[in-house]
Design a protein around this motif. Structure first.
Motif, PDB file in Angstrom:
ATOM      1  N   GLU A  18       4.475 -15.279 -26.166  1.00  0.00           N
ATOM      2  CA  GLU A  18       3.376 -16.155 -25.721  1.00  0.00           C
ATOM      3  C   GLU A  18       3.909 -17.549 -25.400  1.00  0.00           C
ATOM      4  N   ILE A  19       4.884 -18.015 -26.204  1.00  0.00           N
ATOM      5  CA  ILE A  19       5.460 -19.343 -25.959  1.00  0.00           C
ATOM      6  C   ILE A  19       6.281 -19.333 -24.665  1.00  0.00           C
TER       7      ILE A  19
ATOM      8  N   ASP B 251       5.758 -17.389 -22.116  1.00  0.00           N
ATOM      9  CA  ASP B 251       4.727 -17.339 -21.066  1.00  0.00           C
ATOM     10  C   ASP B 251       4.227 -18.732 -20.728  1.00  0.00           C
ATOM     11  N   THR B 252       3.905 -19.489 -21.792  1.00  0.00           N
ATOM     12  CA  THR B 252       3.366 -20.836 -21.602  1.00  0.00           C
ATOM     13  C   THR B 252       4.411 -21.742 -20.950  1.00  0.00           C
TER      14      THR B 252
ATOM     15  N   SER C  73       4.557 -21.079 -17.293  1.00  0.00           N
ATOM     16  CA  SER C  73       3.435 -21.629 -16.529  1.00  0.00           C
ATOM     17  C   SER C  73       3.605 -23.137 -16.303  1.00  0.00           C
TER      18      SER C  73
ATOM     19  N   LYS D  93      -5.072 -15.260 -28.844  1.00  0.00           N
ATOM     20  CA  LYS D  93      -3.975 -15.537 -27.918  1.00  0.00           C
ATOM     21  C   LYS D  93      -4.312 -16.677 -26.949  1.00  0.00           C
TER      22      LYS D  93
ATOM     23  N   LYS E 264      -2.248 -20.198 -26.929  1.00  0.00           N
ATOM     24  CA  LYS E 264      -1.487 -20.569 -25.730  1.00  0.00           C
ATOM     25  C   LYS E 264      -1.963 -21.923 -25.191  1.00  0.00           C
ATOM     26  N   GLU E 265      -3.274 -22.145 -25.293  1.00  0.00           N
ATOM     27  CA  GLU E 265      -3.809 -23.430 -24.846  1.00  0.00           C
ATOM     28  C   GLU E 265      -3.257 -24.568 -25.706  1.00  0.00           C
TER      29      GLU E 265
ATOM     30  N   VAL F 100      -0.346 -24.598 -27.377  1.00  0.00           N
ATOM     31  CA  VAL F 100       1.073 -24.830 -27.034  1.00  0.00           C
ATOM     32  C   VAL F 100       1.158 -25.575 -25.702  1.00  0.00           C
ATOM     33  N   HIS F 101       0.314 -25.150 -24.746  1.00  0.00           N
ATOM     34  CA  HIS F 101       0.261 -25.793 -23.432  1.00  0.00           C
ATOM     35  C   HIS F 101      -0.072 -27.279 -23.579  1.00  0.00           C
TER      36      HIS F 101
END
Lengths: 130, 371
Positions: free
Chosen positions: B230-231, B233-234, B237, B263, B267-268, B270-271
């Protein structure tokens, strides 16, 4: 076969905004000021891409979809919800399946146009199949 | 108050009754265990004086029956024993009796023991009554709180609708007008208006999101995922922003981290944290991401080489609408991003905190997620 688009929203500013954007890009649009008007237009033979507001007085967007389904007017249409509420959950889970996309207010003209470009060809496909 | 004396010996009954007569008590008599149970069910006395040694049904048996009945178990029992037999006394007290009196009883002692038992019973009754009242009040307050929470949720939904709807024509149409305008002076004015509409849109979205996260009704959509993926992925992006600002990313998380999380929200988070780092960084900076895991939780640390923070700023950054002085007029910041991060982590049962050695010394934000 048609490339019709309908906006179902009780707010005149939203009706006008959607109309301005779609007119400027060459898409014809019909306006329904309530769920009731939307159903009348579907009874009159309208088929196409429907932008449906969730929070409307008397009949909200979900009630309208339930009524459309009950009257067997769903076929040949694609529905996108216009949502402005935090939790736009429908009263019945089965109604969710009738909705292809959610567009959150406030949307940009690009977001609206992208949705139209993505789903309008699909409307023709759906109508071709019936 | 009502006292029931149980003894198969008629004479003993009369004596006991006479001795308690001075105490302004309602004294009832039963001459067998069976009688006793019947009368207890009918009259619910406040105290039972129970003879141990009775034919048919002993005092112990009667006591066992009374103590196993939820409605009757709270009635105190004083055993009357003919002999000064320690075993019997211990058995009686173990069965739930509050006291014992040895026959032949001293009249003063009997009265004193009865008074003591009744005082305790009275306090016990008062406590039970208070407890019942408290339970009623808690129940009533819970209903009130739930009503208020419902009202709050309905208010937020209505507010959300009422704020987002009128923003729509502004967000959608002003940029269309801007495209049609040639005059640079008017373009500048409209640009300013559009920027502020964007700020209002962001502020509205963030405020409503925070309200939603603060709602006790919010249900997280928990699923088992690998936090490492997930990290990554972020980070992917955000890659265009990294190259735009010349930010170098070092991700030290190499092995899978299995967690159960919402999730989308994590993710938000971390973003938000990483874009914050980029925002408050001079060009050509770096961001390092580390992961630590023990048996209880996982901790992710995001360290940047940015402008850092003072001790005072560190104390406030997770507060709603807090903006450091140098960002006070920053229209790209709502002042809610880190509050939202904090709520997201709290909803997961974890914690979030920041460290900085001072201005221009960079910042590290740590967050934990329980395993």
């Amino acid at each position: 076969m048609s490339r019709n688009i309908m906006i179902v929203d009780d707010d005149p500013s939203i009706q006008e905004t959607v109309k301005i954007i779609l007119d400027a890009n060459g898409y014809p649009i019909s306006i329904a000021k309530s769920g009731r008007e939307c159903i009348d237009m579907l009874r009159g033979g309208f088929r196409g891409l429907l932008f449906m507001d969730v929070m409307m007085p008397e009949m909200d967007g979900w009630d309208t979809i339930a009524a459309i389904e009950k009257e067997d007017l769903l076929e040949g249409n694609i529905i996108c919800m216009l949502t402005a509420v935090n939790d736009p959950g429908p009263k019945m889970e089965s109604i969710i399946e009738c909705v292809i996309e959610y567009v959150r207010k406030p949307f940009t003209s690009e977001e609206l146009l992208e949705t139209v470009r993505e789903y309008l060809p699909y409307v023709e496909e759906v109508q071709g199949a019936t | 108050m009502k006292v029931l004396i149980v003894d198969d010996n008629q004479k003993a009954l009369v004596i006991a009754k006479a001795r308690l007569g001075k105490e302004e008590l309602d004294v009832l008599c039963a001459s067998s265990g069976k009688d006793c149970l019947e009368m207890v069910r009918k009259t619910t006395p406040d105290l039972i004086l129970l003879d141990l040694d009775m034919p048919d049904m002993s005092g112990f048996e009667v006591c066992k029956i009374l103590k196993s009945d939820n409605d009757l178990s709270m009635i105190p029992i004083i055993f009357l024993t003919a002999t000064d037999d320690t075993t019997n006394r211990i058995n009686g007290l173990d069965l739930g009796a509050v006291d014992y009196v040895t026959k032949p009883f001293d009249p003063f002692e009997l009265r004193a023991r009865v008074r003591a038992a009744l005082r305790t019973k009275q306090l016990q009754d008062q406590l039970a009554e208070l407890n019942r009242n408290l339970e009623d009040r808690v129940e009533q307050r819970t209903v009130e709180i739930n009503q208020l929470l419902n009202q709050k949720d309905a208010f937020i939904n209505q507010l959300s609708h009422d704020l987002r709807t009128p923003l729509t024509p502004l967000v959608a149409l002003l940029p269309m007008v801007l495209k049609k305008i040639e005059d640079t002076e008017i373009k500048k004015i409209l640009d300013l208006a559009i920027k502020n509409v964007g700020y209002m849109k962001n502020l509205t979205e963030k405020t409503l999101q925070l309200a939603q996260l603060n709602s006790s009704r919010l249900q997280l959509k928990m699923e088992k995922v690998d936090l490492k993926d997930e990290i990554i992925d972020t980070l992917d992006s955000l890659s265009s922003i990294f190259s735009e600002h010349g930010v170098k990313i070092v991700n030290n998380i190499n092995s899978p981290i299995q967690v159960e999380i919402d999730k989308v929200l994590i993710k938000e988070l971390v973003h938000n944290l990483i874009s914050n780092s980029v925002k408050y960084m001079k060009d050509e900076g770096g961001i390092t991401i580390d992961g630590f895991q023990n048996s209880k939780d996982v901790r992710i640390s995001i360290t940047d080489t940015g402008i850092g923070m003072t001790h005072d700023q560190l104390n406030h950054i997770f507060e709603e609408f807090y903006k450091a002085d140098n960002a006070r007029h920053d229209r790209s910041s709502s002042g809610l991003g880190l509050s939202i991060c904090k709520r997201i982590i709290e909803k997961h049962g974890g914690s979030i905190y920041a460290e900085s050695q001072g201005v221009n010394e960079g910042t590290t934000v740590h967050f934990t997620i329980p395993l």
